[in-house]
Motif scaffolding. Sequence first.
Motif, PDB file in Angstrom:
ATOM      1  N   TYR A   1      -8.155  -6.160   3.213  1.00 42.34           N
ATOM      2  CA  TYR A   1      -8.657  -5.494   2.002  1.00 42.34           C
ATOM      3  C   TYR A   1     -10.169  -5.293   2.040  1.00 42.34           C
ATOM      4  CZ  TYR A   1      -3.986  -5.564   0.178  1.00 42.34           C
ATOM      5  OH  TYR A   1      -2.647  -5.324   0.039  1.00 42.34           O
TER       6      TYR A   1
ATOM      7  N   SER B   1      -6.686  -1.517  -6.932  1.00 47.17           N
ATOM      8  CA  SER B   1      -8.077  -1.343  -7.359  1.00 47.17           C
ATOM      9  C   SER B   1      -8.967  -2.369  -6.657  1.00 47.17           C
ATOM     10  CB  SER B   1      -8.199  -1.548  -8.869  1.00 47.17           C
ATOM     11  OG  SER B   1      -7.149  -0.917  -9.558  1.00 47.17           O
ATOM     12  N   GLY B   2      -8.480  -3.593  -6.531  1.00 42.23           N
ATOM     13  CA  GLY B   2      -9.267  -4.616  -5.869  1.00 42.23           C
ATOM     14  C   GLY B   2      -8.471  -5.895  -5.659  1.00 42.23           C
TER      15      GLY B   2
ATOM     16  N   LEU C   1     -14.777  -2.696 -11.617  1.00 51.09           N
ATOM     17  CA  LEU C   1     -13.930  -1.797 -10.802  1.00 51.09           C
ATOM     18  C   LEU C   1     -13.820  -0.411 -11.428  1.00 51.09           C
ATOM     19  CD1 LEU C   1     -11.081  -4.306  -9.893  1.00 51.09           C
ATOM     20  CD2 LEU C   1     -12.843  -3.438  -8.365  1.00 51.09           C
TER      21      LEU C   1
ATOM     22  N   ASP D   1       0.841  -1.205   0.000  1.00 50.94           N
ATOM     23  CA  ASP D   1       0.000   0.000   0.000  1.00 50.94           C
ATOM     24  C   ASP D   1       0.873   1.252   0.000  1.00 50.94           C
ATOM     25  OD1 ASP D   1      -2.483  -1.121  -0.172  1.00 50.94           O
ATOM     26  OD2 ASP D   1      -2.979  -0.956   1.955  1.00 50.94           O
TER      27      ASP D   1
ATOM     28  N   GLN E   1     -11.068  -2.108   3.372  1.00 54.78           N
ATOM     29  CA  GLN E   1     -10.910  -1.005   2.399  1.00 54.78           C
ATOM     30  C   GLN E   1     -11.967  -1.119   1.285  1.00 54.78           C
ATOM     31  OE1 GLN E   1      -6.893  -0.511   0.824  1.00 54.78           O
ATOM     32  NE2 GLN E   1      -5.953  -1.380   2.639  1.00 54.78           N
ATOM     33  N   ASN E   2     -12.927  -2.036   1.471  1.00 58.28           N
ATOM     34  CA  ASN E   2     -13.957  -2.314   0.440  1.00 58.28           C
ATOM     35  C   ASN E   2     -13.362  -2.759  -0.880  1.00 58.28           C
ATOM     36  OD1 ASN E   2     -16.334  -1.874   1.849  1.00 58.28           O
ATOM     37  ND2 ASN E   2     -15.996   0.352   1.730  1.00 58.28           N
ATOM     38  N   LYS E   3     -12.287  -3.559  -0.809  1.00 58.85           N
ATOM     39  CA  LYS E   3     -11.610  -3.962  -2.037  1.00 58.85           C
ATOM     40  C   LYS E   3     -11.614  -5.477  -2.250  1.00 58.85           C
ATOM     41  CE  LYS E   3      -8.618   0.060  -2.375  1.00 58.85           C
ATOM     42  NZ  LYS E   3      -7.261   0.601  -2.217  1.00 58.85           N
ATOM     43  N   TYR E   4     -12.267  -6.215  -1.344  1.00 58.93           N
ATOM     44  CA  TYR E   4     -12.207  -7.681  -1.426  1.00 58.93           C
ATOM     45  C   TYR E   4     -13.390  -8.254  -2.184  1.00 58.93           C
ATOM     46  CZ  TYR E   4     -12.381 -12.579  -0.109  1.00 58.93           C
ATOM     47  OH  TYR E   4     -12.448 -13.940  -0.150  1.00 58.93           O
TER      48      TYR E   4
END
Length: 190
Positions: free
Chosen positions: A161, A109-110, A190, A98, A164-167
């Motif tokens: 993740y 992004s994801g 995405l 990160d 961070q709302n990325k999973y």
Amino acid sequence: MINIILFGPPGAGKGTQSNKLIEKYNLVHLSTGDILRSEISNKTKLGLEAKTFIDKGELVPDEVVIGMINTKIEANKFANGFIFDGFPRTLPQAIALDALLNQRNIPISGMIALVVEKEELIKRLLNRGKDSGRTDDQDIDIIENRIKVYNNETAPLAEYYDKQNKYKGINGIGTVDQIFDRVCSEIDKL
Ligand code: AP5
Ligand code: MG
């Protein structure tokens, strides 16, 4: 710019899917496992050290793999984006990634996770071990240890993740093309 972490246990299909994704989305594939194996085959000092961990199914020290990733990101300044395969694998690696990406303004992004149960993983890895030459695929105890290390040290990154709302987890069982379609439909959102 699109930066994807392709996540999942040993044998989940990260490498297989990465090879298709880099073509479709014109991304750079960064697999720490592949980089380490190339260091081993070139018999470099780093490779010889890493081999002692890989052959037991243990993780190579964080500072080694973080340094490798930093070098590769730096060497690909004009990339369209990256697929991270087999990295990060520990919390310190995720925090370092990160930091590396945020300082360049190119955040993750994801994270797309390939969900596959243990029996299928073992079947796939033993099968590949027959002709891959990968020493860590040829012994059931080493494979079991890789999966145990994954569950203890790597699986918790899903939560890191997710916060961070990325999973996004997807079903990793099916044909390679079926799974590729599932991964692409997540990337396209995405
Ligand atoms: P690494 O090379 O990353 O290996 P791994 O994570 O254990 O995973 P694999 O590469 O075995 O599996 P994969 O998910 O890529 O699946 P694949 O597509 O190949 O790491 C190796 C070692 O290096 C680690 O143990 C550690 O020591 C060290 N290391 C690496 N990164 C590190 C890091 N960041 N920190 C510390 N240490 C690190 O598929 C597997 C098999 O299944 C293939 O034969 C494939 O053909 C088959 N297959 C794929 N998809 C399907 C499908 N849909 N159906 C049936 N078979 C399939
Ligand atoms: Mg792989």
